[in-house]
Each structure stands twice: as structure tokens, then as C-alpha cells.
Motif scaffolding. Sequence first.
Motif, PDB file in Angstrom:
ATOM      1  N   LEU A  30       0.942  -1.315   0.020  1.00 15.37           N
ATOM      2  CA  LEU A  30       0.153  -0.015  -0.022  1.00 15.37           C
ATOM      3  C   LEU A  30       0.773   1.247   0.235  1.00 15.37           C
ATOM      4  O   LEU A  30       0.585   2.334  -0.533  1.00 15.37           O
ATOM      5  CB  LEU A  30      -1.212   0.096   1.313  1.00 15.37           C
ATOM      6  CG  LEU A  30      -1.892   1.182   1.599  1.00 15.37           C
ATOM      7  CD1 LEU A  30      -2.928   1.245   0.392  1.00 15.37           C
ATOM      8  CD2 LEU A  30      -2.359   1.179   2.798  1.00 15.37           C
ATOM      9  N   LEU A  31       2.047   1.229   0.690  1.00 15.35           N
ATOM     10  CA  LEU A  31       3.050   2.223   0.546  1.00 15.35           C
ATOM     11  C   LEU A  31       3.841   2.402  -0.567  1.00 15.35           C
ATOM     12  O   LEU A  31       4.177   3.340  -1.029  1.00 15.35           O
ATOM     13  CB  LEU A  31       3.748   2.300   1.824  1.00 15.35           C
ATOM     14  CG  LEU A  31       2.791   2.332   3.114  1.00 15.35           C
ATOM     15  CD1 LEU A  31       3.723   2.229   4.670  1.00 15.35           C
ATOM     16  CD2 LEU A  31       1.929   3.877   3.184  1.00 15.35           C
TER      17      LEU A  31
ATOM     18  N   VAL B 131      -8.824  -0.798   6.074  1.00 18.88           N
ATOM     19  CA  VAL B 131      -9.586   0.373   5.588  1.00 18.88           C
ATOM     20  C   VAL B 131      -8.566   1.205   4.678  1.00 18.88           C
ATOM     21  O   VAL B 131      -9.152   1.871   3.535  1.00 18.88           O
ATOM     22  CB  VAL B 131      -9.877   1.216   6.782  1.00 18.88           C
ATOM     23  CG1 VAL B 131     -10.660   2.722   6.471  1.00 18.88           C
ATOM     24  CG2 VAL B 131     -11.110   0.422   7.615  1.00 18.88           C
ATOM     25  N   ALA B 132      -7.290   1.334   5.049  1.00 14.24           N
ATOM     26  CA  ALA B 132      -6.575   2.129   4.053  1.00 14.24           C
ATOM     27  C   ALA B 132      -6.470   1.552   2.697  1.00 14.24           C
ATOM     28  O   ALA B 132      -6.617   2.330   1.574  1.00 14.24           O
ATOM     29  CB  ALA B 132      -5.221   2.457   4.819  1.00 14.24           C
ATOM     30  N   MET B 133      -6.276   0.246   2.716  1.00 13.84           N
ATOM     31  CA  MET B 133      -6.222  -0.528   1.408  1.00 13.84           C
ATOM     32  C   MET B 133      -7.517  -0.371   0.547  1.00 13.84           C
ATOM     33  O   MET B 133      -7.559  -0.197  -0.711  1.00 13.84           O
ATOM     34  CB  MET B 133      -6.114  -2.017   1.475  1.00 13.84           C
ATOM     35  CG  MET B 133      -4.442  -2.212   1.735  1.00 13.84           C
ATOM     36  SD  MET B 133      -3.919  -3.950   1.785  1.00 13.84           S
ATOM     37  CE  MET B 133      -4.920  -4.672   3.040  1.00 13.84           C
ATOM     38  N   VAL B 134      -8.742  -0.577   1.249  1.00 13.35           N
ATOM     39  CA  VAL B 134      -9.892  -0.252   0.266  1.00 13.35           C
ATOM     40  C   VAL B 134     -10.028   1.168  -0.126  1.00 13.35           C
ATOM     41  O   VAL B 134     -10.574   1.279  -1.489  1.00 13.35           O
ATOM     42  CB  VAL B 134     -11.269  -0.443   1.391  1.00 13.35           C
ATOM     43  CG1 VAL B 134     -12.337  -0.048   0.873  1.00 13.35           C
ATOM     44  CG2 VAL B 134     -11.061  -2.015   1.725  1.00 13.35           C
TER      45      VAL B 134
ATOM     46  N   ALA C  49     -12.799  -6.759   6.872  1.00 17.44           N
ATOM     47  CA  ALA C  49     -13.112  -5.630   7.891  1.00 17.44           C
ATOM     48  C   ALA C  49     -14.265  -5.950   8.717  1.00 17.44           C
ATOM     49  O   ALA C  49     -14.333  -5.743   9.831  1.00 17.44           O
ATOM     50  CB  ALA C  49     -13.294  -4.339   7.112  1.00 17.44           C
ATOM     51  N   ALA C  50     -15.274  -6.322   7.746  1.00 20.39           N
ATOM     52  CA  ALA C  50     -16.490  -6.914   8.851  1.00 20.39           C
ATOM     53  C   ALA C  50     -16.576  -8.014   9.561  1.00 20.39           C
ATOM     54  O   ALA C  50     -16.917  -7.903  10.865  1.00 20.39           O
ATOM     55  CB  ALA C  50     -17.776  -7.019   7.779  1.00 20.39           C
ATOM     56  N   PHE C  51     -15.907  -9.102   9.286  1.00 23.66           N
ATOM     57  CA  PHE C  51     -15.550 -10.221   9.835  1.00 23.66           C
ATOM     58  C   PHE C  51     -14.740  -9.820  11.327  1.00 23.66           C
ATOM     59  O   PHE C  51     -15.266 -10.222  12.129  1.00 23.66           O
ATOM     60  CB  PHE C  51     -14.911 -11.260   9.115  1.00 23.66           C
ATOM     61  CG  PHE C  51     -14.934 -12.596   9.541  1.00 23.66           C
ATOM     62  CD1 PHE C  51     -16.061 -13.122   9.520  1.00 23.66           C
ATOM     63  CD2 PHE C  51     -13.602 -13.142  10.014  1.00 23.66           C
ATOM     64  CE1 PHE C  51     -16.214 -14.424   9.948  1.00 23.66           C
ATOM     65  CE2 PHE C  51     -13.673 -14.666  10.373  1.00 23.66           C
ATOM     66  CZ  PHE C  51     -15.307 -15.070  10.489  1.00 23.66           C
TER      67      PHE C  51
ATOM     68  N   LEU D  37      -4.272  -4.294  11.671  1.00 25.46           N
ATOM     69  CA  LEU D  37      -4.998  -4.843  10.553  1.00 25.46           C
ATOM     70  C   LEU D  37      -6.299  -4.292  10.144  1.00 25.46           C
ATOM     71  O   LEU D  37      -6.374  -3.840   9.108  1.00 25.46           O
ATOM     72  CB  LEU D  37      -5.415  -6.588  10.974  1.00 25.46           C
ATOM     73  CG  LEU D  37      -5.961  -7.295   9.908  1.00 25.46           C
ATOM     74  CD1 LEU D  37      -5.430  -8.772  10.320  1.00 25.46           C
ATOM     75  CD2 LEU D  37      -7.326  -7.276   9.873  1.00 25.46           C
ATOM     76  N   LEU D  38      -6.941  -3.699  10.956  1.00 24.99           N
ATOM     77  CA  LEU D  38      -8.206  -3.078  10.622  1.00 24.99           C
ATOM     78  C   LEU D  38      -7.855  -1.576   9.988  1.00 24.99           C
ATOM     79  O   LEU D  38      -8.433  -1.394   8.958  1.00 24.99           O
ATOM     80  CB  LEU D  38      -9.284  -2.659  11.831  1.00 24.99           C
ATOM     81  CG  LEU D  38      -9.909  -3.919  12.430  1.00 24.99           C
ATOM     82  CD1 LEU D  38     -10.749  -3.561  13.564  1.00 24.99           C
ATOM     83  CD2 LEU D  38     -10.958  -4.250  11.246  1.00 24.99           C
TER      84      LEU D  38
END
Length: 253
Positions: A28-29, A241-244, A112-114, A236-237
Motif C-alpha cells: 500500500l505504501l 480500511v486504508a487499502m480499500v 473488515a466486517a468479519f 489490521l483493521l
Amino acid sequence: MGVGDVVVLLVAAAGAGWVDAVVGGGGLLQLPALLVAGVTPVEALGTAKVASIAGTSSAAITFARSTKVDRELAVPAGLLAVAGAGVGALAAGAVPAGVLRPAVMVALLAVAAFVTFRPALGAVPHPHLRTRGRVVAAVVVAGVGIAFYDGVMGPGTGTFLIIAFTTILGLDFVNASATAKIINSGTNLGALLVFAWQGHVLWALGLGMAVCNIAGAQVGARMALRKGSAFVRIVLLCVVVAMVARLAWQQFA
């Protein structure tokens, strides 16, 4: 490429090493930083693998010295992952990003929801879930499916591995992260071999980023071991969120 671009890439590599060591998702970075610096997409994937394999392998060693690594899972899945990621790297140019990104976004939102609605997930191990059939399933999911994705695209591989191991085998987040590092090293190796063979690696830049990635990975691995599963869950959360958000911007902007 100017000095400023190189400095930004080295800092991004250090941050990616930290994120990868804790939960995965360092791409992501690294990948956006390489693309902004003017590196072509395929060369960005190949060069990022040089940094990632160095940092992930160093984190794997640190975890192995301090916590339990599931070798029954890590060894066969890691070996299988070399081939799986290699095939994915060969297909990297043939899989349309516009098709792959939405699928990854849906998977990340499900993750994320899980994790959000199951706060006990990964907090403590659940050994009763471990059966021979589940171990085989985890090996196939990690060594084939997730490894192929790492070769094609990459970001979030470690995150998907951790979620797979906590849900399929009942590992806690720390042990799942430790085991994921070994398999992630295999996926990085398989993809790197193909990208290097194709001539899509900027070696001088990749090796410089590798040094910074190792530094970040060592800090991240030690923090994960010291702070435990609750810390890994929070990171992890945040990473998911950042990846989405990043994938949504690439897809729709």
C-alpha cells in the motif's frame, strides 16, 4: 529520478516493512510511491519484491526466535507459494486491474466486517479447529490462491494470510502473523524470480529500499511480539480500511 524521489521511496520502504511485519499490506505504501516516482507498473511490482522479500524474511526470523511458528503449515504452503506466486507474476500483465481491484475490495470489506463483528477472532488460539483436513485447506488457500494474487497484484497478501489462518485453523493473530511471514517470503521469492527473469527489476533502487524495509520490519516484528494480538488486530483493521480507500480511488477516480 531525483534525490527527493529516492528519499521518499526509502521512507516508504521503511514504513512498508513495519506494516508488513505486523499485518501485511506494505505494498500500500511501496507501490504507489514507486509509481509516483515514474517507475512503470511492472517494474514497480518487480522492484517492490526486492524490498519485500528482504523485510519479510528478516521479520520471519525474528518471529521464529520469539514465538511459535506453525511449521506443519508454513513449510508446505511456503514451498507451494513460490510456484503459485511465480504463475501469478507471469499472468500479471494479462489480468486487467479494473477487474481485479473490485474483487479485492469486496474481499477486504468482508475481512473488515468479519474482524469488527467478531472481536474474539484471533485474540486467543482455538486448537480444537485444527484438523488434518483444515490444515490441507489452509495450505491450498495460502500456497495457491493467495500466492497467485501476490504475484499478480500483491498489496494485502500478509493480511489475507493472517485472516485465513485465524479463521481456518484458529490461530491467534501473533502466531498467524509469524506463520504468514514464512509463506509471504515464498510468494515474494516466486514473483521476484519471474520479474527478474523478465528484466523488470531496478536492482540498485530495490536493494536500497530493501535495507530500509528490513529496518522497518524489525521494528514492526518486535512491536507485534511485545504488544500482542490486540495490537495486531487494531493495525489490521487500519490497514484494511486504508487499502480499500486506495483501491477505490484507483478504480473510480
